[in-house]
Motif scaffolding. Structure first.
Motif, short mmCIF file in Angstrom:
data_model
loop_
_atom_site.label_atom_id
_atom_site.label_comp_id
_atom_site.label_asym_id
_atom_site.label_seq_id
_atom_site.Cartn_x
_atom_site.Cartn_y
_atom_site.Cartn_z
N ARG A 221 0.83 -1.21 0.00
CA ARG A 221 0.00 0.00 0.00
C ARG A 221 0.85 1.25 0.00
O ARG A 221 0.52 2.25 -0.66
CB ARG A 221 -0.93 -0.02 1.21
N PHE A 222 1.97 1.25 0.74
CA PHE A 222 2.86 2.41 0.73
C PHE A 222 3.33 2.68 -0.70
O PHE A 222 3.33 3.82 -1.16
CB PHE A 222 4.08 2.19 1.63
N LEU A 223 3.74 1.62 -1.38
CA LEU A 223 4.20 1.76 -2.75
C LEU A 223 3.09 2.27 -3.66
O LEU A 223 3.29 3.17 -4.48
CB LEU A 223 4.74 0.42 -3.26
N HIS A 224 1.91 1.71 -3.50
CA HIS A 224 0.76 2.12 -4.33
C HIS A 224 0.40 3.57 -4.09
O HIS A 224 0.05 4.30 -5.03
CB HIS A 224 -0.43 1.21 -4.01
N ASP A 225 0.47 4.00 -2.82
CA ASP A 225 0.06 5.35 -2.46
C ASP A 225 1.17 6.38 -2.60
O ASP A 225 0.97 7.57 -2.29
CB ASP A 225 -0.46 5.37 -1.01
N GLY A 226 2.36 5.96 -3.02
CA GLY A 226 3.46 6.89 -3.18
C GLY A 226 4.13 7.30 -1.89
O GLY A 226 4.81 8.34 -1.85
N LEU A 227 3.97 6.52 -0.85
CA LEU A 227 4.63 6.79 0.43
C LEU A 227 6.02 6.16 0.45
O LEU A 227 6.23 5.11 -0.17
CB LEU A 227 3.81 6.23 1.59
N PRO A 228 6.96 6.76 1.16
CA PRO A 228 8.27 6.12 1.30
C PRO A 228 8.14 4.83 2.09
O PRO A 228 7.36 4.75 3.05
CB PRO A 228 9.09 7.16 2.05
N VAL A 229 8.88 3.81 1.69
CA VAL A 229 8.81 2.54 2.41
C VAL A 229 9.68 2.63 3.66
O VAL A 229 10.59 3.46 3.73
CB VAL A 229 9.25 1.36 1.53
N PRO A 230 9.42 1.79 4.65
CA PRO A 230 10.26 1.79 5.85
C PRO A 230 11.66 1.29 5.54
O PRO A 230 11.93 0.72 4.46
CB PRO A 230 9.52 0.84 6.79
N GLY A 231 12.56 1.47 6.49
CA GLY A 231 13.94 1.08 6.29
C GLY A 231 14.16 -0.41 6.21
O GLY A 231 15.11 -0.88 5.58
N ALA A 232 13.29 -1.20 6.85
CA ALA A 232 13.43 -2.66 6.85
C ALA A 232 12.15 -3.26 7.39
O ALA A 232 11.37 -2.59 8.08
CB ALA A 232 14.61 -3.09 7.72
N ILE A 233 11.92 -4.54 7.06
CA ILE A 233 10.75 -5.25 7.55
C ILE A 233 11.13 -6.65 8.01
O ILE A 233 12.14 -7.22 7.57
CB ILE A 233 9.63 -5.35 6.50
N GLY A 234 10.32 -7.21 8.90
CA GLY A 234 10.51 -8.58 9.36
C GLY A 234 9.24 -9.38 9.17
O GLY A 234 8.15 -8.94 9.58
N LEU A 235 9.38 -10.55 8.53
CA LEU A 235 8.23 -11.44 8.28
C LEU A 235 8.50 -12.74 9.01
O LEU A 235 9.37 -13.52 8.62
CB LEU A 235 8.08 -11.71 6.77
N PHE A 236 7.74 -12.99 10.08
CA PHE A 236 8.01 -14.13 10.95
C PHE A 236 6.84 -15.11 10.91
O PHE A 236 5.69 -14.75 11.20
CB PHE A 236 8.26 -13.66 12.38
N HIS A 237 7.10 -16.34 10.50
CA HIS A 237 6.10 -17.41 10.51
C HIS A 237 4.87 -17.07 9.66
O HIS A 237 3.76 -17.49 9.97
CB HIS A 237 5.67 -17.74 11.94
N GLY A 238 5.07 -16.30 8.61
CA GLY A 238 3.97 -15.98 7.73
C GLY A 238 4.46 -15.30 6.48
O GLY A 238 5.54 -14.69 6.46
N ALA A 239 3.69 -15.39 5.39
CA ALA A 239 4.04 -14.79 4.11
C ALA A 239 2.78 -14.67 3.27
O ALA A 239 1.79 -15.35 3.53
CB ALA A 239 5.08 -15.66 3.38
N PRO A 240 2.81 -13.80 2.24
CA PRO A 240 1.61 -13.60 1.41
C PRO A 240 1.46 -14.70 0.36
O PRO A 240 1.41 -14.45 -0.84
CB PRO A 240 1.89 -12.23 0.78
N LEU A 241 1.36 -15.92 0.85
CA LEU A 241 1.21 -17.10 0.02
C LEU A 241 0.30 -18.09 0.74
O LEU A 241 0.15 -18.02 1.97
CB LEU A 241 2.58 -17.77 -0.20
#
Length: 309
Positions: free
Chosen positions: A168-188
């Motif tokens: 959504r940040f990318l879609h809305d033209g917002l700057p993305v955060p510096g880093a992200i953590g995905l723990f025990h889950g994914a968009p799959l």
């Protein structure tokens, strides 16, 4: 014969002893009216242990109309980076104590301020309600904090929600955060060998203990082919993701999905790393008594310190 009681020699004695109790204590009640108080009590017991071990201050706040819990470690630097924590719970529970449980150890070990977001839950609120809450908090936060100094992480449903927020940040033209953590889950889909292997470890599994992403009430009416919903199948979007840390475990039904997400991020050219714990289970790091949980916190803290400055 079940292999549930068999572990490699590198698995801690605490984890070996805890696994059977985890299976017994985390069995989801059959209806939502029972599940929400059940998991609230379950998370509160784990939170009590976390707060006894880690010195933090907690304050409830409202940011952009959304309830957040601000978790501040004792003695933190005033200019430390900020983390947004998105709790798990199938998008249907995990609020309150669950949100705090996922924030307390990370805040203390990383030495950073963590804002645990109590986003709206399904089935009362379906997609995109939860991600809209996260976006609202993030928009307010970047008014005073450099996005490069912000990290976002989540476990299970919270991991999936983290990817939706970045999309959504990318879609809305917002700057993305510096880093992200995905723990025990994914968009799959929670599929593959990890889902099938649940029958080896979990006597409750029957034909399989893995939840089905497409059947979660949160996604009623959503188009799962939309990159804003499930981004893993859209390399052009993944190429714009910030540095990402992925964590799972061999007894986690989401392990296959997490590993595939890691490969797709790599293929898209995104900086990413993946840590797999052998013999551990879904959201294992919620239990602060496990040596592997302490190891997990250190990995997460080191990752965000290096990427956020």
């Amino acid at each position: 014969m079940s292999d549930a009681g068999q572990f490699g020699p590198w698995v801690s004695d605490e984890a070996k002893a805890r696994f059977a109790a985890f299976l017994a204590e985390s069995a989801t009640p059959p209806d939502l009216a029972a599940a929400r108080p059940f998991f609230r009590d379950y998370n509160q017991r784990l939170l009590d242990k976390a707060q006894a071990r880690y010195a933090v201050d907690v304050a409830e706040r409202t940011i952009a109309g959304v309830t957040v819990y601000e978790v501040v470690p004792a003695g933190r630097a005033a200019d430390a980076p900020v983390l947004l924590c998105l709790h798990g719970g199938a998008f249907m529970w995990g609020e309150g104590p669950g949100a705090l449980l996922e924030a307390v150890p990370i805040a203390a070990v990383a030495g950073m301020r963590v804002l645990a977001v109590d986003y709206r839950l399904a089935p009362e609120h379906v997609y995109p309600a939860a991600v809209e809450d996260v976006v609202a908090v993030y928009r307010a936060l970047i008014e005073t904090v450099d996005p490069a100094r912000i990290g976002i992480y989540g476990c299970s449903a919270g991991a999936l929600l983290t990817t939706q927020a970045v999309a959504r940040f990318l879609h809305d033209g917002l700057p993305v955060p510096g880093a992200i953590g995905l723990f025990h889950g994914a968009p799959l889909p929670f599929s593959g060998d990890a889902a099938l292997a649940q029958k080896l470890f979990d006597p409750r599994a029957g034909s399989g203990a893995a939840p089905k992403v497409e059947e979660l009430p949160y996604f009623i009416g959503a188009d799962l082919s939309d990159p804003l919903v499930l981004s893993a199948g859209h390399p052009e979007m993944l190429a714009l993701f910030p540095p990402s840390l992925l964590i799972s475990a061999t007894r986690d039904f989401a392990a296959s999905a997490v590993s595939v997400m890691h490969r797709r991020l790599l293929a898209a050219g995104t900086e990413t790393s993946f840590v797999l714990f052998d013999g551990l289970w879904h959201a294992h790091h919620m239990d602060v008594d496990l040596p592997e949980s302490v190891e997990t916190y250190a990995i997460i803290a080191d990752f965000f310190r290096k990427r956020l400055g």
